[in-house]
Design a protein around this motif. Structure first.
Motif, PDB file in Angstrom:
ATOM      1  N   ARG A 115       0.838  -1.208   0.000  1.00 44.93           N
ATOM      2  CA  ARG A 115       0.000   0.000   0.000  1.00 44.93           C
ATOM      3  C   ARG A 115       0.872   1.257   0.000  1.00 44.93           C
ATOM      4  O   ARG A 115       0.615   2.211  -0.740  1.00 44.93           O
ATOM      5  CB  ARG A 115      -0.918   0.004   1.223  1.00 44.93           C
ATOM      6  CG  ARG A 115      -2.011  -1.047   1.190  1.00 44.93           C
ATOM      7  CD  ARG A 115      -2.907  -0.945   2.413  1.00 44.93           C
ATOM      8  NE  ARG A 115      -3.841  -2.051   2.483  1.00 44.93           N
ATOM      9  CZ  ARG A 115      -4.965  -2.117   1.791  1.00 44.93           C
ATOM     10  NH1 ARG A 115      -5.306  -1.115   0.985  1.00 44.93           N
ATOM     11  NH2 ARG A 115      -5.763  -3.162   1.903  1.00 44.93           N
ATOM     12  N   TRP A 117       3.999   1.472  -0.998  1.00 46.06           N
ATOM     13  CA  TRP A 117       4.740   1.556  -2.258  1.00 46.06           C
ATOM     14  C   TRP A 117       3.849   2.100  -3.368  1.00 46.06           C
ATOM     15  O   TRP A 117       4.290   2.919  -4.176  1.00 46.06           O
ATOM     16  CB  TRP A 117       5.276   0.172  -2.627  1.00 46.06           C
ATOM     17  CG  TRP A 117       6.203   0.205  -3.800  1.00 46.06           C
ATOM     18  CD1 TRP A 117       7.549   0.405  -3.795  1.00 46.06           C
ATOM     19  CD2 TRP A 117       5.826   0.073  -5.187  1.00 46.06           C
ATOM     20  NE1 TRP A 117       8.031   0.403  -5.078  1.00 46.06           N
ATOM     21  CE2 TRP A 117       7.007   0.202  -5.948  1.00 46.06           C
ATOM     22  CE3 TRP A 117       4.614  -0.144  -5.829  1.00 46.06           C
ATOM     23  CZ2 TRP A 117       6.998   0.109  -7.334  1.00 46.06           C
ATOM     24  CZ3 TRP A 117       4.608  -0.229  -7.212  1.00 46.06           C
ATOM     25  CH2 TRP A 117       5.785  -0.105  -7.953  1.00 46.06           C
ATOM     26  N   LEU A 118       2.608   1.654  -3.430  1.00 41.67           N
ATOM     27  CA  LEU A 118       1.676   2.162  -4.438  1.00 41.67           C
ATOM     28  C   LEU A 118       1.486   3.672  -4.294  1.00 41.67           C
ATOM     29  O   LEU A 118       1.528   4.413  -5.285  1.00 41.67           O
ATOM     30  CB  LEU A 118       0.324   1.462  -4.315  1.00 41.67           C
ATOM     31  CG  LEU A 118       0.255  -0.004  -4.746  1.00 41.67           C
ATOM     32  CD1 LEU A 118      -1.104  -0.602  -4.380  1.00 41.67           C
ATOM     33  CD2 LEU A 118       0.501  -0.149  -6.242  1.00 41.67           C
ATOM     34  N   ASN A 121       4.485   5.767  -5.370  1.00 44.98           N
ATOM     35  CA  ASN A 121       4.755   5.764  -6.809  1.00 44.98           C
ATOM     36  C   ASN A 121       3.583   6.281  -7.641  1.00 44.98           C
ATOM     37  O   ASN A 121       3.556   6.108  -8.864  1.00 44.98           O
ATOM     38  CB  ASN A 121       5.151   4.354  -7.256  1.00 44.98           C
ATOM     39  CG  ASN A 121       6.545   3.975  -6.794  1.00 44.98           C
ATOM     40  OD1 ASN A 121       7.524   4.264  -7.479  1.00 44.98           O
ATOM     41  ND2 ASN A 121       6.646   3.339  -5.638  1.00 44.98           N
ATOM     42  N   PHE A 123       0.264   5.523  -7.612  1.00 39.54           N
ATOM     43  CA  PHE A 123      -0.842   4.645  -7.990  1.00 39.54           C
ATOM     44  C   PHE A 123      -1.988   4.788  -6.997  1.00 39.54           C
ATOM     45  O   PHE A 123      -1.767   5.070  -5.815  1.00 39.54           O
ATOM     46  CB  PHE A 123      -0.377   3.184  -8.023  1.00 39.54           C
ATOM     47  CG  PHE A 123       0.607   2.890  -9.126  1.00 39.54           C
ATOM     48  CD1 PHE A 123       0.169   2.710 -10.432  1.00 39.54           C
ATOM     49  CD2 PHE A 123       1.966   2.815  -8.859  1.00 39.54           C
ATOM     50  CE1 PHE A 123       1.072   2.447 -11.453  1.00 39.54           C
ATOM     51  CE2 PHE A 123       2.878   2.549  -9.873  1.00 39.54           C
ATOM     52  CZ  PHE A 123       2.433   2.364 -11.171  1.00 39.54           C
ATOM     53  N   VAL A 128      -3.671  -2.479  -8.061  1.00 39.41           N
ATOM     54  CA  VAL A 128      -2.547  -3.326  -8.452  1.00 39.41           C
ATOM     55  C   VAL A 128      -2.420  -3.451  -9.971  1.00 39.41           C
ATOM     56  O   VAL A 128      -1.352  -3.823 -10.466  1.00 39.41           O
ATOM     57  CB  VAL A 128      -2.650  -4.732  -7.817  1.00 39.41           C
ATOM     58  CG1 VAL A 128      -2.540  -4.642  -6.307  1.00 39.41           C
ATOM     59  CG2 VAL A 128      -3.932  -5.434  -8.228  1.00 39.41           C
ATOM     60  N   THR A 137       2.113  -0.052 -15.229  1.00 42.79           N
ATOM     61  CA  THR A 137       1.396  -0.621 -14.088  1.00 42.79           C
ATOM     62  C   THR A 137       2.347  -0.747 -12.896  1.00 42.79           C
ATOM     63  O   THR A 137       3.570  -0.649 -13.057  1.00 42.79           O
ATOM     64  CB  THR A 137       0.847  -2.009 -14.432  1.00 42.79           C
ATOM     65  OG1 THR A 137       1.954  -2.910 -14.637  1.00 42.79           O
ATOM     66  CG2 THR A 137      -0.030  -1.960 -15.679  1.00 42.79           C
ATOM     67  N   PRO A 138       1.819  -1.001 -11.698  1.00 44.00           N
ATOM     68  CA  PRO A 138       2.691  -1.215 -10.541  1.00 44.00           C
ATOM     69  C   PRO A 138       3.705  -2.334 -10.773  1.00 44.00           C
ATOM     70  O   PRO A 138       4.866  -2.217 -10.373  1.00 44.00           O
ATOM     71  CB  PRO A 138       1.706  -1.567  -9.432  1.00 44.00           C
ATOM     72  CG  PRO A 138       0.454  -0.838  -9.795  1.00 44.00           C
ATOM     73  CD  PRO A 138       0.381  -0.945 -11.294  1.00 44.00           C
ATOM     74  N   LEU A 154       2.875  -8.173  -5.468  1.00 41.22           N
ATOM     75  CA  LEU A 154       1.874  -7.739  -6.445  1.00 41.22           C
ATOM     76  C   LEU A 154       1.284  -8.925  -7.201  1.00 41.22           C
ATOM     77  O   LEU A 154       0.075  -8.997  -7.426  1.00 41.22           O
ATOM     78  CB  LEU A 154       2.501  -6.748  -7.429  1.00 41.22           C
ATOM     79  CG  LEU A 154       2.783  -5.347  -6.892  1.00 41.22           C
ATOM     80  CD1 LEU A 154       3.646  -4.567  -7.881  1.00 41.22           C
ATOM     81  CD2 LEU A 154       1.475  -4.594  -6.626  1.00 41.22           C
TER      82      LEU A 154
END
Length: 270
Positions: A115, A117-118, A121, A123, A128, A137-138, A154
């Motif tokens: 969560r 990290w998303l 970055n 997102f 995901v 995409t992630p 992921l």
């Protein structure tokens, strides 16, 4: 007269269980749809190559077939049943049902590390399979950055391996850009399309060869990358080799391929 072995229609949950049993998965949609997204490990089949599947697959191997919405897959399932396959399944609702189910139930819940990290970055929370810059995409971004821990998480939470960015590259290409061998291994292990061709017809092996990334070339070859694939302009990975190391690896792979073909041909003549 051969006795018909009836196929069975199953839902997504049962299909997921079937995958853990090593079933052969056949995608009978068109080639472009297959390239864009598919069930991991699936093989694209049409009337042109179905006979090869029938001839080379053990009749007792479980076979899962899916199409767009679950109609055409039943026709293919009937054909395999008629040819004596004992364990044939058609996915009700097709790939659309599979995708919607994964979207609603992504598998392993997102942990705090993913969560965070998303969010860091750019997102959306829980996205995901969300796409941002250039369709990234992630999974692609984590692969590019060499975050193998995030890549594995992921994948476990439902990241689709078949997605491509706006250039037609998948996550494997991005892992090769960073020469992250552990990420390459994780993606291959999960069933990524190692021979995915981008909008120019180039594969990850071609990219690695043209940029002189010999360790990446070696890893991809060990994973079974096809050296015979060509770009839209007719160039192969061997043609693109930028260093002696890459050239040596690809020539060795070509020799092994040719030797195998010669042995197979000799066996057919015997």
């Amino acid at each position: 007269m051969r006795e018909r072995m009836p196929f069975r229609r199953i839902g997504v949950e049962d299909a997921q269980g079937l995958l853990t049993q090593g079933a052969l998965v056949l995608d009978v949609r068109d080639a472009d749809s297959f390239r864009r997204a598919r069930i991991d490990g699936a093989h694209n089949v049409s009337t042109f190559n179905l006979s090869t599947v029938i001839e080379t697959t053990p009749k007792n191997k479980p076979v899962l077939i899916y199409c767009y919405h679950g109609n055409a897959s039943q026709e293919y399932a009937r054909i395999l049943s008629d040819f004596g396959f004992l364990d044939v399944y058609s996915l009700d609702g097709g790939y659309e049902a599979w995708r919607e189910t994964l979207r609603a139930s992504p598998g392993v819940p997102l942990d705090d590390a993913v969560r965070l990290w998303l969010a860091e970055n750019g997102f959306p929370a829980g996205g995901v399979n969300a796409a941002i810059d250039n369709g990234s995409t992630p999974l692609m971004k984590a692969s590019h950055k060499g975050r193998c821990d995030i890549v594995r998480r992921l994948i476990a939470t439902g990241a689709e391996l078949g997605l491509k960015n706006n250039d037609g590259n998948n996550a494997l290409w991005l892992a090769c850009v960073g020469a992250h061998l552990d990420v390459i291994d994780a993606l291959v292990e999960a069933g990524v399309d190692i021979n995915n061709r981008n909008d120019n017809g180039a594969t990850s092996l071609m990219y690695a060869s043209s940029t002189g990334k010999a360790p990446v070339v070696e890893r991809l070859l060990l994973a079974g990358a096809d050296i015979a694939v060509e770009t839209l302009d007719g160039f192969s990975a061997l043609d693109m080799a930028a260093t002696v190391e890459c050239l040596t690896l690809l020539r060795a792979a070509a020799r092994l391929r040719d030797a195998g073909a010669a042995t197979l041909a000799a066996g057919h003549r015997a």
